[in-house]
Design an enzyme around this catalytic site. Structure first.
Site, PDB file in Angstrom:
ATOM      1  N   LYS A 184       0.762  -1.349  -0.093  1.00  0.00           N
ATOM      2  CA  LYS A 184      -0.094  -0.083   0.021  1.00  0.00           C
ATOM      3  C   LYS A 184       0.940   1.139   0.088  1.00  0.00           C
ATOM      4  CE  LYS A 184      -1.572   2.741   2.649  1.00  0.00           C
ATOM      5  NZ  LYS A 184      -1.471   3.999   1.750  1.00  0.00           N
ATOM      6  N   CYS A 294      13.690  10.996   6.366  1.00  0.00           N
ATOM      7  CA  CYS A 294      13.861  10.373   7.904  1.00  0.00           C
ATOM      8  C   CYS A 294      15.313  10.546   8.464  1.00  0.00           C
ATOM      9  CB  CYS A 294      13.293   9.107   8.057  1.00  0.00           C
ATOM     10  SG  CYS A 294      14.077   8.069   7.002  1.00  0.00           S
ATOM     11  N   GLU A 391      10.188  16.741  13.641  1.00  0.00           N
ATOM     12  CA  GLU A 391      10.862  16.545  12.327  1.00  0.00           C
ATOM     13  C   GLU A 391      10.483  17.810  11.342  1.00  0.00           C
ATOM     14  OE1 GLU A 391       9.000  12.656  10.986  1.00  0.00           O
ATOM     15  OE2 GLU A 391      11.066  12.281  10.500  1.00  0.00           O
TER      16      GLU A 391
END
Ligand code: NAP
Length: 490
Positions: A184, A294, A391
């Site tokens: 997905k 990330c 982040e």
């Protein structure tokens, strides 16, 4: 690239769901739109799966499971090798597709094609190296056999920021291990995965071994798949918040899980660092993928003796970064993925300034179509600023200082994340101390990018569990069985 070739590449992307070897529309007939973040324009419409499509995809993965698990490892490896060759053959189309749906500059998309394809090659070589152990038990009364087996049907959920590599980093080891899967992709960037899935079909993927569902209702579709007792493994790359929710759901079926979650990478520059090396690495660690990684350096922690010079030199470099649509020649700062990402970068900069930081360069959203934010440098960032704990996921380079090694380490570890750290020092002993002391799953010692298909990628603390790539990566898709049989001489 001309308009026409962009359109040709988009036209080549299947717009259905890949279920049981066939491309088909969503059961409901619904579709979802994919936009170019550099313009905001819709570039393609693809099937929008519902719960029944997710169930059909899992049915197909379950049905194909036993035959794929029995397929000789060499054949599984050769399929992956053919997939690697196919990606090479189509590298320009894949790169352009990524830039169109995700925004990153074309040169970076090409680099991602190289990186993403390496997982196909690496795991094509690992498929034939699944081994076990055989030996006598300590008492001498029996023989112990340790063997490894595919875990079974897997659900693989990927994020939008690396549309090819995050998919191949999961699909390749699953295939190599003998597992079937439902993939997905993120609804913001499903096109690269759809194109890649067609390449897998073209090189001989048996029906049902990899199935792809694109959906605008990830939670709704995924819930029943994860709750289905036939599913044995969930591998997720994405935010820590969603990862935690999925871990709770996976607990219901005690699923094997791999979680590649968020990061908050410290970039430590000691006063004995080679600043040429540190500045080059800073540009890569911060601006690769327009900061949307990330592994992006989130907190530049610079020794106070070299902070002035580092800031000056890095700012000069940032000033010269061309901004524009990723397809334009020479562009190094493309759009962010959407308006919300621009809003977040802006809010983090404002908060830092409110708490005493100074904007040396940039600091504004760019007035033009699409979702652009200026390449930005902020210095004097104070403890407690949101930019140090969240982040950034944008082209904002945030600098704070430290006075000695102990303080540097303390600041670096002052986060619930633990994905990667970057350390710049010319003192080898200090570098080795950092390996021990920094609480991260990966570390760049005098380098600004660590990702490599041959290395175990992953984090500690709330950055995740499990590793992708390296000799460790295939183990995530294998279960270990121990068998005892009596001593054959008894
Ligand atoms: P996200 O919002 O967590 O989404 C990641 C994936 O999960 C997408 O496919 C998303 O689908 C799906 N999803 C969202 N809610 C879900 C739910 N309730 N059930 C099932 N699936 C669900 O993260 P993102 O914004 O795409 O990606 C950025 C994040 O990924 C950052 O935190 C980044 O640090 C992290 N990341 C980590 C790594 C690593 O290796 N550690 C690598 C890359 C990125 P939709 O998008 O269709 O909603």
């Amino acid at each position: 690239m001309t308009e026409l070739s962009e359109q040709a590449v988009l036209d080549a992307v299947p717009d259905g769901l890949l279920i049981g070897g066939d491309w088909r529309p969503a059961g409901s007939g619904r579709t979802l739109e994919v936009a170019d973040p550099a313009t905001g324009a819709v570039i393609k419409t693809v099937a929008d799966a519902g719960v029944e499509d997710g169930a059909a995809a899992l049915d197909a993965a379950v049905a194909a499971g036993p035959a794929w698990a029995r397929t000789p490892p060499r054949e599984r490896g050769e399929l992956l090798r053919r997939a690697f060759e196919a990606v090479q053959q189509h590298r320009e189309e894949i790169a352009l597709l990524m830039t169109l749906e995700m925004g990153k500059p074309l040169a970076e998309s090409r680099a991602e094609v190289t990186y993403g394809a390496e997982f196909l090659r690496w795991f094509s070589e690992e498929a034939v190296r699944i081994s076990g152990r055989y030996g006598s038990n300590g008492e001498g009364t029996g023989r112990m056999i340790v063997s490894h087996h595919p875990v079974g049907p897997c659900y693989l959920i990927t994020p939008w920021n690396f549309p090819l590599a995050m998919a191949t980093r999961k699909i390749a080891p699953a295939l190599a291990a003998g597992c079937t899967s439902v993939v997905k992709p993120a609804d913001l960037t499903p096109l690269t995965t759809l194109f890649f899935a067609q390449l897998l079909v073209d090189v001989g993927l048996p029906a049902g071994v990899v199935n792809v569902v694109t959906t605008s209702t990830a939670g709704e579709v995924s819930g029943p798949v994860i709750a289905d007792p036939r599913l044995r493994k969930l591998s997720f790359t994405g935010s820590t918040a969603v990862g935690k929710r999925l871990l709770q759901q996976a607990a219901g079926g005690v699923l094997r899980t791999s979680m590649e979650l968020g990061g908050n990478a410290p970039f430590l520059v000691f006063d004995d660092a080679d600043l040429d090396v540190a500045v080059d690495a800073a540009m890569l660690a911060k601006f690769r993928n327009v900061g949307q990684a990330c592994t992006a350096a989130n907190r530049f922690l610079v020794h106070e003796r070299v902070a002035g010079e580092f800031t000056e030199r890095v700012t000069e470099r940032v000033r010269s970064l061309p901004l524009g649509r990723g397809t334009e020649k020479g562009v190094q700062v493309g759009p962010l993925i959407n308006a919300a990402a621009v809003g977040k970068a802006g809010a983090l900069v404002h908060d830092a300034v409110d708490r005493g930081a100074e904007v040396v360069l940039g600091g504004q959203a760019v007035e033009r179509p699409g979702s652009f934010y200026e390449a930005t440098v902020v210095t004097g960032v104070r403890r407690g600023s949101d930019i140090l704990s969240q982040e950034i996921f944008g082209p904002v380079l945030s600098i704070s200082t430290f006075a000695d090694e102990a303080e540097g380490v303390r600041l670096a570890n002052d986060t619930e994340y633990g994905l990667v750290s970057y350390v710049f020092t010319s003192d080898l002993a200090r570098g080795l101390r950092m390996i021990d002391q920094l609480e991260t799953g990966m570390m760049g010692l005098n380098v600004g990018v660590v990702s490599n298909a041959g290395a175990p990628f992953g984090g500690v603390k709330q950055s995740g569990v499990g590793r992708e790539g390296g000799i460790e990566g295939i183990g995530e898709y294998l279960s270990t069985k121990y068998t005892l049989t009596p001593d054959p001489y008894a």
